[in-house]
Design a protein around this motif. Structure first.
Motif, PDB file in Angstrom:
ATOM      1  N   MET A   1       0.841  -1.205   0.000  1.00 14.78           N
ATOM      2  CA  MET A   1       0.000   0.000   0.000  1.00 14.78           C
ATOM      3  C   MET A   1       0.876   1.255   0.000  1.00 14.78           C
ATOM      4  SD  MET A   1      -3.279   0.868   2.307  1.00 14.78           S
ATOM      5  CE  MET A   1      -2.702   1.428   3.883  1.00 14.78           C
ATOM      6  N   LYS A   2       0.551   2.193  -0.898  1.00 13.56           N
ATOM      7  CA  LYS A   2       1.332   3.427  -0.995  1.00 13.56           C
ATOM      8  C   LYS A   2       0.691   4.516  -0.131  1.00 13.56           C
ATOM      9  CE  LYS A   2       4.250   3.951  -4.703  1.00 13.56           C
ATOM     10  NZ  LYS A   2       4.551   4.034  -6.090  1.00 13.56           N
ATOM     11  N   SER A   3       1.429   4.900   0.921  1.00 12.53           N
ATOM     12  CA  SER A   3       0.893   5.922   1.828  1.00 12.53           C
ATOM     13  C   SER A   3       1.773   7.156   1.779  1.00 12.53           C
ATOM     14  CB  SER A   3       0.893   5.413   3.267  1.00 12.53           C
ATOM     15  OG  SER A   3       0.174   4.235   3.372  1.00 12.53           O
ATOM     16  N   ALA A   4       1.155   8.313   2.017  1.00 16.18           N
ATOM     17  CA  ALA A   4       1.931   9.552   2.129  1.00 16.18           C
ATOM     18  C   ALA A   4       1.533  10.274   3.401  1.00 16.18           C
ATOM     19  CB  ALA A   4       1.677  10.453   0.919  1.00 16.18           C
ATOM     20  N   LEU A   5       2.532  10.908   3.992  1.00 17.67           N
ATOM     21  CA  LEU A   5       2.287  11.709   5.187  1.00 17.67           C
ATOM     22  C   LEU A   5       2.121  13.164   4.755  1.00 17.67           C
ATOM     23  CD1 LEU A   5       2.688  10.915   8.370  1.00 17.67           C
ATOM     24  CD2 LEU A   5       4.599  12.496   8.189  1.00 17.67           C
ATOM     25  N   PHE A   6       1.063  13.809   5.224  1.00 15.00           N
ATOM     26  CA  PHE A   6       0.875  15.237   4.949  1.00 15.00           C
ATOM     27  C   PHE A   6       1.037  15.968   6.288  1.00 15.00           C
ATOM     28  CE2 PHE A   6      -2.209  18.855   3.941  1.00 15.00           C
ATOM     29  CZ  PHE A   6      -1.282  19.547   3.163  1.00 15.00           C
ATOM     30  N   PRO A   7       2.261  16.478   6.550  1.00 16.87           N
ATOM     31  CA  PRO A   7       2.519  17.066   7.861  1.00 16.87           C
ATOM     32  C   PRO A   7       2.244  18.561   7.904  1.00 16.87           C
ATOM     33  CG  PRO A   7       4.569  16.852   6.652  1.00 16.87           C
ATOM     34  CD  PRO A   7       3.468  16.422   5.712  1.00 16.87           C
ATOM     35  N   GLY A   8       1.905  19.065   9.064  1.00 14.19           N
ATOM     36  CA  GLY A   8       1.675  20.503   9.228  1.00 14.19           C
ATOM     37  C   GLY A   8       1.135  20.811  10.604  1.00 14.19           C
ATOM     38  N   SER A   9       0.826  22.086  10.817  1.00  9.88           N
ATOM     39  CA  SER A   9       0.251  22.500  12.106  1.00  9.88           C
ATOM     40  C   SER A   9      -1.277  22.452  12.058  1.00  9.88           C
ATOM     41  CB  SER A   9       0.662  23.928  12.442  1.00  9.88           C
ATOM     42  OG  SER A   9       2.036  24.096  12.294  1.00  9.88           O
ATOM     43  N   PHE A  10      -1.827  22.771  10.886  1.00  7.39           N
ATOM     44  CA  PHE A  10      -3.285  22.752  10.690  1.00  7.39           C
ATOM     45  C   PHE A  10      -4.006  23.559  11.771  1.00  7.39           C
ATOM     46  CE2 PHE A  10      -1.405  18.875   8.944  1.00  7.39           C
ATOM     47  CZ  PHE A  10      -1.659  19.116   7.603  1.00  7.39           C
ATOM     48  N   PHE A  84       6.671   8.376   1.705  1.00  2.00           N
ATOM     49  CA  PHE A  84       6.475   9.643   1.004  1.00  2.00           C
ATOM     50  C   PHE A  84       5.917  10.720   1.922  1.00  2.00           C
ATOM     51  CE2 PHE A  84       6.047   6.232  -2.053  1.00  2.00           C
ATOM     52  CZ  PHE A  84       6.904   6.645  -3.071  1.00  2.00           C
ATOM     53  N   ILE A  85       6.401  11.954   1.671  1.00  2.00           N
ATOM     54  CA  ILE A  85       5.838  13.125   2.344  1.00  2.00           C
ATOM     55  C   ILE A  85       5.133  13.933   1.263  1.00  2.00           C
ATOM     56  CG2 ILE A  85       6.402  15.320   3.481  1.00  2.00           C
ATOM     57  CD1 ILE A  85       8.764  13.907   4.831  1.00  2.00           C
ATOM     58  N   LEU A  86       3.939  14.390   1.544  1.00  2.00           N
ATOM     59  CA  LEU A  86       3.183  15.223   0.599  1.00  2.00           C
ATOM     60  C   LEU A  86       3.187  16.657   1.118  1.00  2.00           C
ATOM     61  CD1 LEU A  86       1.137  15.424  -1.810  1.00  2.00           C
ATOM     62  CD2 LEU A  86      -0.668  14.920  -0.141  1.00  2.00           C
ATOM     63  N   ARG A  87       3.490  17.612   0.216  1.00  2.00           N
ATOM     64  CA  ARG A  87       3.450  19.032   0.601  1.00  2.00           C
ATOM     65  C   ARG A  87       2.767  19.832  -0.503  1.00  2.00           C
ATOM     66  NH1 ARG A  87       4.385  20.483   5.753  1.00  2.00           N
ATOM     67  NH2 ARG A  87       5.544  22.368   5.245  1.00  2.00           N
TER      68      ARG A  87
END
Ligand code: ADP
Length: 151
Positions: A1-10, A84-87
């Protein structure tokens, strides 16, 4: 499974973040929205509120998960096995800032950062602008998903 992390403060989730996450799930099997906890930073919304805003906005989307983390983003990626990291990129200033972070992350790990250009409708939106509108009693509802409401 291909996962991406979308990091931030939100602080808080905006329609700009929403757009990137929605488009991210067309590229990945799973998007993990990761709220970074920085004890030196002052937030307008509590961690619980920020988490709830995102969970409610994506309540009908099983491909979106919400997690919180402390420390380096790449360490959290390794801990949960994400490659993966998504930005999102809004403008040249974002590009310069993100480039430095992506190169640093790449030197610390094998993790690739994937960038999506913001859609033109939401490219001007930033959490800091939303907070300013809220502080000054403006109509912030056009800038955020319905789940984000100030009590
Ligand atoms: P940070 O704490 O890193 O500033 P943010 O919550 O502001 O975190 O942003 C997290 C991610 O969302 C970043 O990749 C940022 O570029 C992206 N982002 C923020 N606002 C928008 C927007 N209006 N459109 C697209 N992406 C955005």
């Amino acid at each position: 499974m291909k996962s991406a992390l979308f990091p931030g403060s939100f602080d808080p989730l905006t329609l700009g973040h929403y757009d990137i996450i929605k488009r991210g799930i067309t590229l990945f099997d799973e998007i993990i929205v990761a709220i970074g906890v920085n004890s030196d930073k002052k937030y307008m919304f509590s961690l619980d509120e920020r988490k709830k805003f995102i969970e409610e906005a994506f309540a009908d989307e099983p491909k979106v998960k919400v997690r919180t983390y402390k420390g380096l983003t790449v360490d959290f990626c390794k801990e949960i096995g994400v490659d993966f990291i998504l930005r999102g990129l809004r403008n040249p200033a974002d590009f310069e800032f993100e480039k430095a972070i992506a190169h640093t992350n790449r030197s610390l790990s094998e993790i690739e950062t994937v960038f999506l250009l913001t859609s033109s409708r939401t490219s001007y939106i930033a959490s800091s602008i939303v907070r300013d509108v809220i502080r000054n009693n403006g109509d912030y509802t056009k800038l955020v998903p319905d789940s984000v409401r100030v009590k």
